[in-house]
Enzyme design. Structure first.
Site, PDB file in Angstrom:
ATOM      1  N   GLY A  50       0.836  -1.198   0.000  1.00 61.35           N
ATOM      2  CA  GLY A  50       0.000   0.000   0.000  1.00 61.35           C
ATOM      3  C   GLY A  50       0.864   1.239   0.000  1.00 61.35           C
ATOM      4  CD  GLN A  55       3.470   5.862   2.432  1.00 61.60           C
ATOM      5  OE1 GLN A  55       2.465   5.343   1.976  1.00 61.60           O
ATOM      6  NE2 GLN A  55       4.450   5.176   2.989  1.00 61.60           N
ATOM      7  CB  CYS A  96       5.114   2.447   7.189  1.00 61.23           C
ATOM      8  SG  CYS A  96       4.735   3.933   6.258  1.00 61.23           S
ATOM      9  CG  LEU A  97       6.561   0.935   1.206  1.00 54.13           C
ATOM     10  CD1 LEU A  97       6.131   1.176  -0.230  1.00 54.13           C
ATOM     11  CD2 LEU A  97       7.578  -0.196   1.292  1.00 54.13           C
ATOM     12  CG  HIS A 138      -0.650   1.707   7.202  1.00 58.08           C
ATOM     13  ND1 HIS A 138       0.265   1.234   8.129  1.00 58.08           N
ATOM     14  CD2 HIS A 138       0.054   2.499   6.356  1.00 58.08           C
ATOM     15  CE1 HIS A 138       1.463   1.745   7.848  1.00 58.08           C
ATOM     16  NE2 HIS A 138       1.367   2.503   6.779  1.00 58.08           N
ATOM     17  CD  GLU A 139      -1.039   2.723   2.658  1.00 58.83           C
ATOM     18  OE1 GLU A 139      -0.533   3.856   2.625  1.00 58.83           O
ATOM     19  OE2 GLU A 139      -0.376   1.688   2.905  1.00 58.83           O
ATOM     20  CG  HIS A 142       0.455   7.173   5.181  1.00 58.38           C
ATOM     21  ND1 HIS A 142       1.583   7.611   5.833  1.00 58.38           N
ATOM     22  CD2 HIS A 142       0.638   5.842   4.980  1.00 58.38           C
ATOM     23  CE1 HIS A 142       2.411   6.587   6.024  1.00 58.38           C
ATOM     24  NE2 HIS A 142       1.859   5.498   5.521  1.00 58.38           N
TER      25      HIS A 142
HETATM   26 NI    NI Z   1       2.649   3.585   5.536  1.00 59.24          NI
END
Ligand code: NI
Length: 174
Positions: A50, A55, A96-97, A138-139, A142
């Protein structure tokens, strides 16, 4: 007219982009379609499931996800809103990236209802559970400047201080 594709890259913990509230998307134009494509590419390259626009340093309410390895869907959601959350919570080990190398067990509602717009401009409304519900929550966080590590107790977050310092520096390396 030629389109100038600006090269997108991941930003990491410490970047202001991850702490701002993203703006609603008003038009689905070529720029947005390009952005969706680059977000999928960046996500695949980083082996993520995701990714949210902040991000890649874009303050728009857009997320992409791909759960095909988990027998789930792949989709881009524009202006996603979680309209309902189950009262039952479950733990799950999240990463998380933008916070590479760190994972933590986070409690979240098991089931959610979601409204969003598809890249084709179609209004979507669906229920999600399992990993799909997890990733969407989660997204969407963000988009509101929230990271999964924000849910940790202070002592647990303190233990990550050194690692987080290193991650912050990744924003300067290019
Ligand atoms: Ni994340």
């Amino acid at each position: 007219m030629t389109r100038i594709a600006t090269k997108k890259r991941l930003v990491y913990y410490g970047s202001q982009a991850l702490r701002e509230k993203a703006r609603a998307i008003k038009d689905i134009d070529d720029g947005l379609i390009d952005l969706i494509e680059s977000m999928f590419n960046i996500m695949y390259r980083a082996n993520g499931i995701g990714l949210a626009a902040p991000q890649v340093d874009v303050g728009s309410r857009l997320i992409v996800l791909d759960l095909e390895h988990y027998q789930g869907p792949a989709m881009a959601l524009i202006n996603p809103v979680i309209t309902k959350r189950s009262t039952i919570l479950d733990p799950y080990e999240e990463g998380c990236l933008s916070v590479p190398g760190i994972t933590a067990e986070i409690m979240r509602p098991v089931e959610i209802s979601v409204k969003a717009v598809s890249p084709e401009g179609k209004e979507l409304a669906f229920d999600a559970d399992g990993l799909l519900a997890r990733v969407i929550q989660h997204e969407v966080d963000h988009l509101d400047g929230v990271l999964f590590i924000d849910y940790l107790e202070d002592f647990a977050r303190k233990e990550l201080t050194q690692e987080l310092k290193k991650i912050k520096k990744m924003n300067k390396a290019s």
